[in-house]
Design a protein around this motif. Sequence first.
Motif, PDB file in Angstrom:
ATOM      1  N   ALA A  42       0.809  -1.224   0.000  1.00 34.87           N
ATOM      2  CA  ALA A  42       0.000   0.000   0.000  1.00 34.87           C
ATOM      3  C   ALA A  42       0.837   1.267   0.000  1.00 34.87           C
ATOM      4  O   ALA A  42       0.285   2.367  -0.041  1.00 34.87           O
ATOM      5  N   ALA A  43       2.164   1.148   0.062  1.00 38.61           N
ATOM      6  CA  ALA A  43       3.014   2.336   0.136  1.00 38.61           C
ATOM      7  C   ALA A  43       2.802   3.244  -1.062  1.00 38.61           C
ATOM      8  O   ALA A  43       2.703   4.472  -0.934  1.00 38.61           O
ATOM      9  N   PHE A  44       2.746   2.654  -2.253  1.00 41.19           N
ATOM     10  CA  PHE A  44       2.378   3.385  -3.466  1.00 41.19           C
ATOM     11  C   PHE A  44       1.006   2.964  -3.983  1.00 41.19           C
ATOM     12  O   PHE A  44       0.374   3.687  -4.735  1.00 41.19           O
ATOM     13  N   GLY A  45       0.583   1.756  -3.583  1.00 42.28           N
ATOM     14  CA  GLY A  45      -0.651   1.207  -4.140  1.00 42.28           C
ATOM     15  C   GLY A  45      -1.863   2.089  -3.940  1.00 42.28           C
ATOM     16  O   GLY A  45      -2.679   2.271  -4.860  1.00 42.28           O
ATOM     17  N   ASN A  46      -2.019   2.647  -2.745  1.00 40.60           N
ATOM     18  CA  ASN A  46      -3.176   3.506  -2.486  1.00 40.60           C
ATOM     19  C   ASN A  46      -3.175   4.723  -3.388  1.00 40.60           C
ATOM     20  O   ASN A  46      -4.229   5.136  -3.911  1.00 40.60           O
ATOM     21  N   GLU A  47      -2.010   5.329  -3.604  1.00 40.93           N
ATOM     22  CA  GLU A  47      -1.932   6.529  -4.430  1.00 40.93           C
ATOM     23  C   GLU A  47      -2.118   6.214  -5.904  1.00 40.93           C
ATOM     24  O   GLU A  47      -2.649   7.028  -6.657  1.00 40.93           O
ATOM     25  N   VAL A  48      -1.680   5.001  -6.324  1.00 40.91           N
ATOM     26  CA  VAL A  48      -1.916   4.598  -7.709  1.00 40.91           C
ATOM     27  C   VAL A  48      -3.404   4.390  -7.953  1.00 40.91           C
ATOM     28  O   VAL A  48      -3.963   4.840  -8.960  1.00 40.91           O
ATOM     29  N   GLU A  49      -4.072   3.696  -7.017  1.00 36.85           N
ATOM     30  CA  GLU A  49      -5.505   3.438  -7.174  1.00 36.85           C
ATOM     31  C   GLU A  49      -6.328   4.715  -7.082  1.00 36.85           C
ATOM     32  O   GLU A  49      -7.298   4.901  -7.828  1.00 36.85           O
ATOM     33  N   ASP A  50      -5.958   5.608  -6.165  1.00 34.81           N
ATOM     34  CA  ASP A  50      -6.701   6.861  -5.998  1.00 34.81           C
ATOM     35  C   ASP A  50      -6.304   7.931  -7.011  1.00 34.81           C
ATOM     36  O   ASP A  50      -6.890   9.015  -7.025  1.00 34.81           O
ATOM     37  N   ARG A  51      -5.288   7.637  -7.819  1.00 38.36           N
ATOM     38  CA  ARG A  51      -4.780   8.573  -8.827  1.00 38.36           C
ATOM     39  C   ARG A  51      -4.307   9.883  -8.201  1.00 38.36           C
ATOM     40  O   ARG A  51      -4.508  10.971  -8.752  1.00 38.36           O
TER      41      ARG A  51
END
Length: 236
Positions: A70-79
Motif C-alpha cells: 500500500a506504500a504506493f498502491g493507495n496513491e496509484v488506485e486513488d490517482r
Amino acid sequence: MEPVFRLTLGQLTGRWRIVIMAVLAAMPVMITLMVLGADAPSVRDFETAILGTMLAGSIAPLVVLAIAGAAFGNEVEDRTLANLTLSPVPRWQIALPKLLATIAIAGPFMAASAFLTAHVAYLGDARASLAVAAGAVAGVAMYAALFVWLGLRSTQAVGIGLVYIVLWEGFFTGFVAGARLFSIRYYAMGVAHAIDPRRFASADLLGPAAAAAATLVVLGGFFYLTTRRLRTMDVP
C-alpha cells in the motif's frame, strides 16, 4: 523527504493493519512456547521449521506485504500519485521515504517477534537472539524493497505478492536447492548465521560476505527499479 515519510507513516498505520501485524508477529512466539511444552524438537528442526520456514519465509513477508503493497498502491488506485511526481524533487527522494516508512513500521514487529522466539527457544542466549533478530530485520528490508516496487508496478501487488510468498519462498526454495540462491528467506538466514555461526549451521546458506552482498544487491536493485519506474511511468 520528511513530509513524504510522515505522510506514508500516517497512511500505513491504520488500526486494523497494526492489529493484523501484531497477531502475525505473535504467532512464532506462541508456537514456540507450545512446541517446547510438548516434545521439544531438535535445534535443526526448530531452526528449519519455525525460524526458517515460518518466521523468515511466511510471517515476515506477509507482514511486510500488508504494509509495502500500500506504500504506493493507495496513491496509484486513488490517482493521487501525480501530487508527488509533479513536485520538483528527484524521484529517489520519493521512493526512499516510502521504503524507510515501510521498514520503520514492519521492522520493530518482526525484530521483537524474532528476538522473543529465539530467546525462548535458545533459553536466553543473547547472541543467538540478537542474530535471529538481525536476520529478521534484514529480511524485512529486502521484502520491503521488493514489495514497494511491486506496489508501484501493479495494482494487483497483494495477490502477486501472496503467490510469490507461497510458491517461491515457501515451495520452490524448500525443495529446489538452486532456487535458494535467489531467495530472500535464505539471505536473511545467512545474515543471522554470519552473526552467530552456531545458528542455521546445518542449512545450505551463503557465506557471510555473500549474504551481506546479496542483501545489498536486493535492496539497491529494487530501490533502483522503484526510482526508475517513477521516472518512466505515465501518471494519470
